[in-house]
Design an enzyme around this catalytic site. Structure first.
Site, mmCIF file in Angstrom:
data_model
loop_
_atom_site.group_PDB
_atom_site.id
_atom_site.type_symbol
_atom_site.label_atom_id
_atom_site.label_comp_id
_atom_site.label_asym_id
_atom_site.label_seq_id
_atom_site.Cartn_x
_atom_site.Cartn_y
_atom_site.Cartn_z
ATOM 1 C CG HIS A 56 -1.942 1.072 1.188
ATOM 2 N ND1 HIS A 56 -3.135 0.907 0.521
ATOM 3 C CD2 HIS A 56 -1.953 2.334 1.684
ATOM 4 C CE1 HIS A 56 -3.842 2.018 0.616
ATOM 5 N NE2 HIS A 56 -3.144 2.903 1.324
ATOM 6 C CG ASP A 92 -11.090 4.319 5.471
ATOM 7 O OD1 ASP A 92 -10.542 5.249 6.086
ATOM 8 O OD2 ASP A 92 -10.877 4.084 4.273
ATOM 9 N NE ARG A 135 -8.798 11.489 7.635
ATOM 10 C CZ ARG A 135 -7.951 10.578 7.153
ATOM 11 N NH1 ARG A 135 -8.375 9.360 6.876
ATOM 12 N NH2 ARG A 135 -6.690 10.872 6.971
ATOM 13 C CB SER A 137 -7.588 5.842 6.969
ATOM 14 O OG SER A 137 -7.907 5.703 5.615
ATOM 15 C CE LYS A 183 -8.289 2.217 3.513
ATOM 16 N NZ LYS A 183 -8.334 3.489 2.813
HETATM 17 N N1 URA Z 1 -4.831 6.631 2.067
HETATM 18 C C1 URA Z 1 -5.818 6.099 2.822
HETATM 19 O O1 URA Z 1 -6.334 5.013 2.536
HETATM 20 N N2 URA Z 1 -6.214 6.775 3.901
HETATM 21 C C2 URA Z 1 -5.681 7.962 4.268
HETATM 22 O O2 URA Z 1 -6.086 8.509 5.279
HETATM 23 C C3 URA Z 1 -4.653 8.522 3.461
HETATM 24 C C4 URA Z 1 -4.229 7.825 2.371
#
Ligand code: URA
Length: 448
Positions: free
Chosen positions: A96, A175, A182, A197, A201
């Site tokens: 990620h 999220d 956000r 966040s 996931k």
């Molecule tokens: N990527 C995400 O999935 N969440 C964030 O808060 C910032 C970048």
């Protein structure tokens, strides 16, 4: 009774949402119950958006302890299901990135790692703000389906060693809600909020291990290397504490990665990388991340062996073949691999020229990302439609010598009314100086 006064009952006390906001506003640490209450309320919308947003801003300004961040992550995971990948053989490893401009490495490393024997269940996101998103890039491929059900994802993973999908509504739904708020309330740039966040996931996805690319610089959510390292530390410790073996590299995002920014343009660049002809910076970051995935996936003994195998899969074309298989398995047109004309392409070009002779000192990633969004490659609002064809190609990169009038950036556009805003942004993004700039390293460090 108005909703902002609605009392909550937990641990035998009555507390109002406003008290939780006040507590955080004044620098207090929230309890596990308070955090669960807020996450639950935000997810099922029993907490009004204005109170959730006020709390998010208080968290941005006051921060969270490691314990609060752990509880927030856990509450967000529990807002949905945890995928059980136990019936798919092999170690499941994902990657990620915290988000950047021209940041396209997922489309290179997922097939590379799969070609080297690691199972890659990759659950990605869409572009956020000025940053691009893997799902938007994949959807530039005609027919490519990112919306696989969990069962389809498992079947694809078992068949081709990789599935590249979007977050379903069942994975960390908190999220989705919190991120949408956000994005429009100036509350993205917060280490605890980003940590919860991303990691909620990833934990819910059911993976064994995770490699993170934490971006630092103008085009990243963390502008300084010190903050990027802090974010990396936070992500790694939450991942490891929850049973996902996690490591991170910190990479520079001062200039866009590679030469292409925009969805179909970036797909072409990834295919070029997989054919051994891609820009060195995209290759280096992709190989570094793949090497780590191979070690975590148990198919390489150490990073050096991982790197050898990743470069081998690039050179032999095994990564490219695997990408073709992934495209086909997910309903996309695999002929794009050899026929780029099958990808969307913008009808018009506008060339931004060097205003004087000298060295390109900067191409500011954030401004290029914003210009790409202005052309339609990204979204101003979550539900905006994007244009997969438009974007920006860097004809010159920091460190290159240019003469006055040489092309520096090429804007691929469709809608002339969007062009003016994009030109104004990219013209500010280019720095030209007399001296050849000393360029810093691309890979700034690691956190394990
Ligand atoms: N990527 C995400 O999935 N969440 C964030 O808060 C910032 C970048």
């Amino acid at each position: 009774m108005t909703s902002h006064q609605s009392p909550i009952r937990y641990t035998a006390r009555l507390v109002r949402a406003v008290d939780i906001i006040l507590h955080k506003r004044d620098g207090g640490a929230l309890s596990r119950e308070e955090i669960r209450f807020v996450v639950q309320g935000a997810t099922d919308s029993t907490l009004p958006d204005y109170q959730t947003s006020a709390l998010l801003m208080a968290i941005v300004l006051r921060g969270m302890t490691a314990e609060e961040t752990t509880w927030l992550t856990e509450a967000m995971v529990d807002s949905g299901v945890r995928v059980d990948l136990g019936d798919v053989t092999g170690r499941k490893v994902d990657k990620h990135s915290t988000g950047g401009v021209g940041d396209k490495t997922s489309l290179v490393l997922a097939p590379l790692a799969a070609a080297c024997g690691v199972m890659v269940p990759m659950m990605s996101g869409r572009g956020l703000g000025h940053t691009g998103g893997t799902l938007d890039k994949l959807e530039a491929i005609p027919g490519f389906r990112i919306g696989l059900s969990i069962e389809e994802m498992k079947a694809t993973l078992a068949r081709v060693g990789c599935a590249m999908v979007g977050q379903t509504d069942r994975i960390a739904p908190a999220d989705k809600k919190l991120y949408a708020l956000r994005d429009v309330t100036g509350t993205v740039e917060s280490i605890p909020l980003i940590t919860a966040s991303i990691m909620s996931k990833k934990i819910a996805e059911g993976i064994d291990a995770l490699v993170l690319d934490v971006k630092s610089g103008s085009g990243a959510f963390m502008a300084t290397e010190a903050d990027a390292r802090r974010l990396a530390g936070s992500l790694v410790s939450i991942g490891n504490a929850s049973g996902v073996k996690t490591e991170a590299i910190v990479t520079s995002m001062e200039a866009p990665l590679g030469r292409a920014v925009g969805n179909a343009l970036e797909v072409v660049e990834c295919l070029e990388v997989l054919k051994g002809r891609g820009p060195g910076d995209v290759v280096d970051v992709s190989v570094e991340l793949t090497a780590r995935m191979l070690v975590l996936g148990g198919v390489a003994a150490d990073r050096a062996e991982g790197e050898r195998r990743a470069r081998g899969a690039l050179a032999s074309g095994a990564g490219l073949d695997r990408f073709r298989q992934i495209i086909e398995a997910q309903g996309g047109d695999p002929r794009v691999v050899d026929e780029y004309g099958r990808l969307p392409s913008a009808p018009d070009r506008y060339v931004v020229k060097a205003p004087r002779t000298g060295y390109v000192t900067t191409i500011d990633a954030r401004l290029v990302g914003q210009a790409s969004v202005a052309l339609g490659a990204g979204r101003d609002r979550v539900d905006d439609r994007i244009d997969p064809a438009v974007g920006i190609v860097l004809a010159a990169r920091p460190g290159d010598r240019v003469r006055e009038g040489d092309a520096v950036l090429e804007l691929h556009y469709r809608d002339r009314s969007r062009l003016g805003a994009a030109i104004a942004l990219v013209e500010r993004s280019i720095g030209i100086g007399e001296e050849r700039p000393v360029l810093g390293p691309l890979i700034l460090g690691q956190v394990e």
